[in-house]
Write a protein that holds these residues in place. Structure first.
Motif, PDB file in Angstrom:
ATOM      1  N   UNK A  58       0.815  -1.210   0.000  1.00  0.00           N
ATOM      2  CA  UNK A  58       0.000   0.000   0.000  1.00  0.00           C
ATOM      3  C   UNK A  58       0.848   1.258   0.000  1.00  0.00           C
ATOM      4  N   UNK A  59       0.175   2.395  -0.048  1.00  0.00           N
ATOM      5  CA  UNK A  59       0.879   3.676  -0.115  1.00  0.00           C
ATOM      6  C   UNK A  59       0.880   4.423   1.205  1.00  0.00           C
ATOM      7  N   UNK A  60       0.107   3.962   2.184  1.00  0.00           N
ATOM      8  CA  UNK A  60       0.033   4.702   3.444  1.00  0.00           C
ATOM      9  C   UNK A  60       1.225   4.384   4.352  1.00  0.00           C
ATOM     10  N   UNK A  61       1.373   5.167   5.393  1.00  0.00           N
ATOM     11  CA  UNK A  61       2.527   5.046   6.289  1.00  0.00           C
ATOM     12  C   UNK A  61       2.539   3.732   7.062  1.00  0.00           C
ATOM     13  N   UNK A  62       1.385   3.113   7.261  1.00  0.00           N
ATOM     14  CA  UNK A  62       1.322   1.866   8.024  1.00  0.00           C
ATOM     15  C   UNK A  62       1.589   0.624   7.175  1.00  0.00           C
ATOM     16  N   UNK A  63       1.931   0.792   5.914  1.00  0.00           N
ATOM     17  CA  UNK A  63       2.191  -0.359   5.040  1.00  0.00           C
ATOM     18  C   UNK A  63       3.457  -1.088   5.460  1.00  0.00           C
ATOM     19  N   UNK A  64       4.494  -0.339   5.778  1.00  0.00           N
ATOM     20  CA  UNK A  64       5.724  -0.975   6.269  1.00  0.00           C
ATOM     21  C   UNK A  64       5.540  -1.259   7.745  1.00  0.00           C
ATOM     22  N   UNK A  65       5.634  -2.540   8.102  1.00  0.00           N
ATOM     23  CA  UNK A  65       5.338  -2.959   9.468  1.00  0.00           C
ATOM     24  C   UNK A  65       6.550  -2.961  10.376  1.00  0.00           C
ATOM     25  N   UNK A  66       7.721  -2.762   9.828  1.00  0.00           N
ATOM     26  CA  UNK A  66       8.934  -2.776  10.636  1.00  0.00           C
ATOM     27  C   UNK A  66       9.835  -3.923  10.239  1.00  0.00           C
ATOM     28  N   UNK A  67      10.785  -4.187  11.100  1.00  0.00           N
ATOM     29  CA  UNK A  67      11.769  -5.228  10.812  1.00  0.00           C
ATOM     30  C   UNK A  67      11.107  -6.600  10.715  1.00  0.00           C
ATOM     31  N   UNK A  68      11.598  -7.390   9.785  1.00  0.00           N
ATOM     32  CA  UNK A  68      11.155  -8.773   9.649  1.00  0.00           C
ATOM     33  C   UNK A  68      11.633  -9.548  10.872  1.00  0.00           C
ATOM     34  N   UNK A  69      10.793 -10.404  11.456  1.00  0.00           N
ATOM     35  CA  UNK A  69      11.275 -11.194  12.594  1.00  0.00           C
ATOM     36  C   UNK A  69      12.528 -11.979  12.201  1.00  0.00           C
ATOM     37  N   UNK A  70      13.572 -11.976  13.036  1.00  0.00           N
ATOM     38  CA  UNK A  70      14.819 -12.664  12.690  1.00  0.00           C
ATOM     39  C   UNK A  70      14.614 -14.131  12.319  1.00  0.00           C
ATOM     40  N   UNK A  71      13.640 -14.778  12.961  1.00  0.00           N
ATOM     41  CA  UNK A  71      13.374 -16.183  12.652  1.00  0.00           C
ATOM     42  C   UNK A  71      12.918 -16.360  11.202  1.00  0.00           C
ATOM     43  N   UNK A  72      12.156 -15.394  10.689  1.00  0.00           N
ATOM     44  CA  UNK A  72      11.701 -15.457   9.301  1.00  0.00           C
ATOM     45  C   UNK A  72      12.884 -15.227   8.357  1.00  0.00           C
TER      46      UNK A  72
END
Length: 96
Positions: A58-72
């Motif tokens: 998406x284009x809104x600010x909440x599209x990026x959720x943050x760092x990927x969990x290290x386990x993933x």
């Protein structure tokens, strides 16, 4: 070097075994792994006449959720499993 691309059929086969109510996220950038929400699926015909399906964030600010969990990141082989450093006995104030 050619890369094998996942097909829509392979994606459907994989997703058919998943919980239908689970959110779909996209893992991006193996060197700085981040998680993103998917918002759109866009089919497109390229210049060779081949259908390609794009999954877009998406284009809104909440599209990026943050760092990927290290386990993933480890499961994706983007990072090596990290072991904690070995514990050393604590030194005492008297030098021992």
């Amino acid at each position: 070097m050619t890369h094998k691309e996942m097909t829509v059929g392979e994606l459907i086969d994989f997703l058919s075994g998943c919980d239908r109510s689970a959110p779909v996220r996209q893992a991006m950038n193996p060197f700085f792994p981040m998680a993103h929400r998917l918002e759109q699926v866009v089919p497109f015909t390229d210049k060779e006449g081949q259908m390609v399906v794009y999954l877009a964030e998406g284009r809104d600010a909440e599209t990026q959720l943050g760092h990927l969990p290290p386990e993933v990141a480890v499961l994706l082989a983007w990072q090596s499993p990290v072991q904690p450093p070995p514990r050393r006995p604590r030194r005492r104030a008297g030098g021992n």
